[in-house]
Structures are given as C-alpha cells and as structure tokens.
Design a protein around this motif. Structure first.
Motif, PDB file in Angstrom:
ATOM      1  N   GLY A  18       0.797  -1.226   0.000  1.00  0.00           N
ATOM      2  CA  GLY A  18       0.000   0.000   0.000  1.00  0.00           C
ATOM      3  C   GLY A  18       0.825   1.267   0.000  1.00  0.00           C
ATOM      4  O   GLY A  18       0.407   2.291   0.544  1.00  0.00           O
ATOM      5  N   VAL A  19       2.008   1.217  -0.608  1.00  0.00           N
ATOM      6  CA  VAL A  19       2.854   2.410  -0.682  1.00  0.00           C
ATOM      7  C   VAL A  19       2.823   2.965  -2.102  1.00  0.00           C
ATOM      8  O   VAL A  19       3.029   2.241  -3.072  1.00  0.00           O
ATOM      9  CB  VAL A  19       4.309   2.079  -0.271  1.00  0.00           C
ATOM     10  CG1 VAL A  19       5.233   3.264  -0.514  1.00  0.00           C
ATOM     11  CG2 VAL A  19       4.361   1.662   1.200  1.00  0.00           C
ATOM     12  N   SER A  60      10.880  14.790   3.840  1.00  0.00           N
ATOM     13  CA  SER A  60      10.167  15.189   2.621  1.00  0.00           C
ATOM     14  C   SER A  60       9.193  16.340   2.818  1.00  0.00           C
ATOM     15  O   SER A  60       8.786  16.974   1.849  1.00  0.00           O
ATOM     16  CB  SER A  60       9.479  14.000   1.961  1.00  0.00           C
ATOM     17  OG  SER A  60       9.103  13.053   2.887  1.00  0.00           O
ATOM     18  N   THR A 100       6.053   3.924   6.585  1.00  0.00           N
ATOM     19  CA  THR A 100       6.923   3.383   5.540  1.00  0.00           C
ATOM     20  C   THR A 100       8.141   2.641   6.097  1.00  0.00           C
ATOM     21  O   THR A 100       8.652   1.730   5.468  1.00  0.00           O
ATOM     22  CB  THR A 100       7.385   4.495   4.566  1.00  0.00           C
ATOM     23  OG1 THR A 100       7.667   5.665   5.315  1.00  0.00           O
ATOM     24  CG2 THR A 100       6.336   4.806   3.545  1.00  0.00           C
ATOM     25  N   ASP A 124       2.397  18.328   5.176  1.00  0.00           N
ATOM     26  CA  ASP A 124       3.182  17.104   4.971  1.00  0.00           C
ATOM     27  C   ASP A 124       2.869  16.521   3.597  1.00  0.00           C
ATOM     28  O   ASP A 124       1.887  16.903   2.953  1.00  0.00           O
ATOM     29  CB  ASP A 124       2.908  16.082   6.082  1.00  0.00           C
ATOM     30  CG  ASP A 124       4.080  15.103   6.283  1.00  0.00           C
ATOM     31  OD1 ASP A 124       5.110  15.227   5.583  1.00  0.00           O
ATOM     32  OD2 ASP A 124       3.961  14.207   7.133  1.00  0.00           O
ATOM     33  N   ASP A 125       3.725  15.591   3.168  1.00  0.00           N
ATOM     34  CA  ASP A 125       3.535  15.028   1.826  1.00  0.00           C
ATOM     35  C   ASP A 125       2.395  14.002   1.787  1.00  0.00           C
ATOM     36  O   ASP A 125       1.544  14.056   0.911  1.00  0.00           O
ATOM     37  CB  ASP A 125       4.849  14.427   1.271  1.00  0.00           C
ATOM     38  CG  ASP A 125       5.462  13.333   2.142  1.00  0.00           C
ATOM     39  OD1 ASP A 125       5.056  13.170   3.315  1.00  0.00           O
ATOM     40  OD2 ASP A 125       6.370  12.637   1.643  1.00  0.00           O
ATOM     41  N   ALA A 128      -1.513   8.880   5.882  1.00  0.00           N
ATOM     42  CA  ALA A 128      -1.940   7.472   5.808  1.00  0.00           C
ATOM     43  C   ALA A 128      -2.731   7.166   7.080  1.00  0.00           C
ATOM     44  O   ALA A 128      -3.924   7.456   7.164  1.00  0.00           O
ATOM     45  CB  ALA A 128      -0.715   6.575   5.632  1.00  0.00           C
ATOM     46  N   ASN A 129      -2.066   6.650   8.114  1.00  0.00           N
ATOM     47  CA  ASN A 129      -2.769   6.395   9.381  1.00  0.00           C
ATOM     48  C   ASN A 129      -2.789   7.605  10.315  1.00  0.00           C
ATOM     49  O   ASN A 129      -3.379   7.549  11.392  1.00  0.00           O
ATOM     50  CB  ASN A 129      -2.141   5.197  10.100  1.00  0.00           C
ATOM     51  CG  ASN A 129      -2.427   3.911   9.340  1.00  0.00           C
ATOM     52  OD1 ASN A 129      -3.539   3.708   8.850  1.00  0.00           O
ATOM     53  ND2 ASN A 129      -1.433   3.045   9.222  1.00  0.00           N
ATOM     54  N   GLY A 130      -2.140   8.662   9.907  1.00  0.00           N
ATOM     55  CA  GLY A 130      -2.208   9.903  10.674  1.00  0.00           C
ATOM     56  C   GLY A 130      -1.205  10.019  11.805  1.00  0.00           C
ATOM     57  O   GLY A 130      -1.251  10.968  12.580  1.00  0.00           O
ATOM     58  N   LYS A 131      -0.276   9.059  11.900  1.00  0.00           N
ATOM     59  CA  LYS A 131       0.655   9.077  13.042  1.00  0.00           C
ATOM     60  C   LYS A 131       1.541  10.333  13.025  1.00  0.00           C
ATOM     61  O   LYS A 131       1.754  10.946  14.077  1.00  0.00           O
ATOM     62  CB  LYS A 131       1.551   7.835  13.042  1.00  0.00           C
ATOM     63  CG  LYS A 131       0.795   6.525  13.035  1.00  0.00           C
ATOM     64  CD  LYS A 131       0.076   6.300  14.333  1.00  0.00           C
ATOM     65  CE  LYS A 131      -0.589   4.935  14.338  1.00  0.00           C
ATOM     66  NZ  LYS A 131      -1.548   4.770  15.409  1.00  0.00           N
ATOM     67  N   ALA A 132       2.073  10.679  11.856  1.00  0.00           N
ATOM     68  CA  ALA A 132       2.919  11.872  11.771  1.00  0.00           C
ATOM     69  C   ALA A 132       2.101  13.109  12.133  1.00  0.00           C
ATOM     70  O   ALA A 132       2.549  13.962  12.912  1.00  0.00           O
ATOM     71  CB  ALA A 132       3.507  11.997  10.361  1.00  0.00           C
ATOM     72  N   LYS A 156      -4.120   9.080   1.556  1.00  0.00           N
ATOM     73  CA  LYS A 156      -4.607   7.750   1.203  1.00  0.00           C
ATOM     74  C   LYS A 156      -5.885   7.530   2.012  1.00  0.00           C
ATOM     75  O   LYS A 156      -5.855   7.147   3.183  1.00  0.00           O
ATOM     76  CB  LYS A 156      -3.525   6.714   1.481  1.00  0.00           C
ATOM     77  CG  LYS A 156      -2.290   6.959   0.581  1.00  0.00           C
ATOM     78  CD  LYS A 156      -1.330   5.814   0.571  1.00  0.00           C
ATOM     79  CE  LYS A 156      -0.697   5.682   1.928  1.00  0.00           C
ATOM     80  NZ  LYS A 156       0.276   4.582   2.001  1.00  0.00           N
TER      81      LYS A 156
HETATM   82  P1  5GP Z   1       1.033   8.347   8.595  1.00  0.00           P
HETATM   83  O1  5GP Z   1       1.872   8.889   9.706  1.00  0.00           O
HETATM   84  O2  5GP Z   1      -0.137   9.228   8.251  1.00  0.00           O
HETATM   85  O3  5GP Z   1       0.637   6.924   8.806  1.00  0.00           O
HETATM   86  O4  5GP Z   1       1.981   8.298   7.313  1.00  0.00           O
HETATM   87  C1  5GP Z   1       2.446   9.501   6.791  1.00  0.00           C
HETATM   88  C2  5GP Z   1       3.934   9.478   6.609  1.00  0.00           C
HETATM   89  O5  5GP Z   1       4.362   8.218   6.098  1.00  0.00           O
HETATM   90  C3  5GP Z   1       4.298  10.534   5.593  1.00  0.00           C
HETATM   91  O6  5GP Z   1       5.063  11.530   6.243  1.00  0.00           O
HETATM   92  C4  5GP Z   1       5.111   9.806   4.533  1.00  0.00           C
HETATM   93  O7  5GP Z   1       6.467  10.138   4.679  1.00  0.00           O
HETATM   94  C5  5GP Z   1       4.935   8.341   4.816  1.00  0.00           C
HETATM   95  N1  5GP Z   1       4.000   7.667   3.880  1.00  0.00           N
HETATM   96  C6  5GP Z   1       2.814   7.093   4.208  1.00  0.00           C
HETATM   97  N2  5GP Z   1       2.274   6.483   3.153  1.00  0.00           N
HETATM   98  C7  5GP Z   1       3.113   6.675   2.122  1.00  0.00           C
HETATM   99  C8  5GP Z   1       3.083   6.273   0.742  1.00  0.00           C
HETATM  100  O8  5GP Z   1       2.170   5.592   0.243  1.00  0.00           O
HETATM  101  N3  5GP Z   1       4.123   6.664  -0.037  1.00  0.00           N
HETATM  102  C9  5GP Z   1       5.159   7.410   0.473  1.00  0.00           C
HETATM  103  N4  5GP Z   1       6.125   7.763  -0.388  1.00  0.00           N
HETATM  104  N5  5GP Z   1       5.222   7.797   1.769  1.00  0.00           N
HETATM  105  C10 5GP Z   1       4.206   7.440   2.587  1.00  0.00           C
END
Ligand code: 5GP
Length: 200
Positions: A18-19, A60, A100, A124-125, A128-132, A156
C-alpha cells in the motif's frame, strides 16, 4: 488538484504494502514547478485562517513547507526525527510510528521555535494512518500554540488518518485523495470516477 492527480497517474508507481511511490517528482527528485503550484494551492485553501508559522517533519515535508511558506510570508519549523545533541534547551517531543519504515521514533522541536498562541499550519507530503500528523498536533499542543489547519499533498483515504482528523474537527485539506489502490497498480481518486492504471 487536477495537475497533481494527472502527475500521479502519469508518474506514480504502486509498491507492495500500500505504498505509492512518487519519488520522480515529489519526494526524491523534485519538480519545482509542481511544488510552486502546490504552494499556491495551499495558500488559496488556507487564506481564511491565521498562519504565523508552518510546521512539518523532516525530510520530505521540508521542501513543500518552504515553498508554501513563501506564499504566506512566514517561517518554517521542521520537527527532527533523530536525537540531536545540538538542540539547546528543552524540546517538545512526541513518539511517531512510521508507516513506511515500520518503526517508532521521537519527533522533536526546540522550545525556542514554537510559542504559546502562535497559529500553526501543518504541512506534509502524505497522510496514511495519521501518526505523523498526530505527533505534530501533540507538539503544537505542548507549545500551547493553535493549529490553523493541516495541508496534505496526497491522502490515502483508505487508511484511517483523514477520517480521524476530520472527526476531531481539524481543518484538513488534501490536494489529492486516493480512494483505493492495489498492488496491480489500479488507483482511484475520491472525486474522480475514472480509475487509473499505474505501472508497478
Ligand atoms: P502516517 O503517519 O499518516 O501513517 O503516514 C504519513 C507518513 O508516512 C508521511 O510523512 C510519509 O512520509 C509516509 N508515507 C505514508 N504512506 C506513504 C506512501 O504511500 N508513499 C510514500 N512515499 N510515503 C508514505
């Protein structure tokens, strides 16, 4: 943002798990013209809220935050992921699990660069799950500052971060929302009935 969705269709790749890989234009090699349009779009979307500073997380997010900050005329602060011996004084910090990289690290910002009652736009770029995003919200709360909004380039939507943030009332704008994506490269955007087929 149509320009962005067209570019994802053209140059995005789906990696297992799922990336979405967008490293030929967004987060390894960078298309500066596209970045500029992204900055302008964030300015348009957040023009009705006060913004004193833009906050992001390395690596990023930094370029995106900087190009956006030019349109707001404000500084950028980025949260650091690695323990740095040269952050003087205290830090605000929060544990973040990386989607990731599959590990948890502390993100931190020096107490010198976030202050009570400042209005913060988080950029942010990916979402996904919102952790960042939750880690950055935590850091803003520790500083006693206000979150004006969160701007995400690619959300996503099939992962839970966006739903959780919106249900909390966060002013969240994502420039492209992916409704579904599979390992064969089939990708659908939220507001776009035409599915795309990406190369793997
Ligand atoms: P979260 O914290 O929302 O789960 O994920 C967000 C962070 O994970 C982003 O800062 C990004 O760097 C990385 N990330 C999450 N999903 C993807 C993806 O599908 N592709 C890439 N390139 N980075 C992702």
């Amino acid at each position: 943002m149509q320009l962005l969705k067209d570019r994802i269709r053209k140059d995005g790749h789906v990696a297992p798990g799922g990336v979405l890989k967008v490293d030929s234009f967004l987060n390894h090699q960078i298309d500066i013209d596209l970045y500029n349009e992204i900055g302008k779009e964030f300015k348009r979307l957040f023009s009705d809220v006060p913004v004193d500073k833009i906050l992001t997380v390395e690596a990023s997010g930094i370029g995106l935050a900087c190009i956006t900050a030019q349109y707001f005329g404000v500084p950028v602060v980025f949260a650091k992921k690695s323990k740095s011996k040269n952050i003087e004084g205290g830090v605000f910090s929060s544990p973040v699990h990386s989607f990731t990289h599959g590990k948890t690290y502390d993100v931190m910002v020096s107490v010198k660069f976030l202050h009570p009652d400042e209005n913060i736009l988080i950029i942010d770029d990916f979402l996904a799950n919102g952790k960042a995003a939750f880690g950055l919200l935590d850091i803003v709360a520790q500083a006693g500052a206000n979150v004006s909004g969160i701007g995400i380039v690619i959300e996503k939507g099939f992962q839970k971060g966006g739903t959780q943030l919106r249900s909390m009332g966060v002013n969240l704008h994502s420039l492209a929302v992916i409704r579904s994506m599979d390992d064969e490269g089939n990708l659908e955007f939220d507001d776009d009935p035409e599915p795309a087929k990406l190369e793997n």
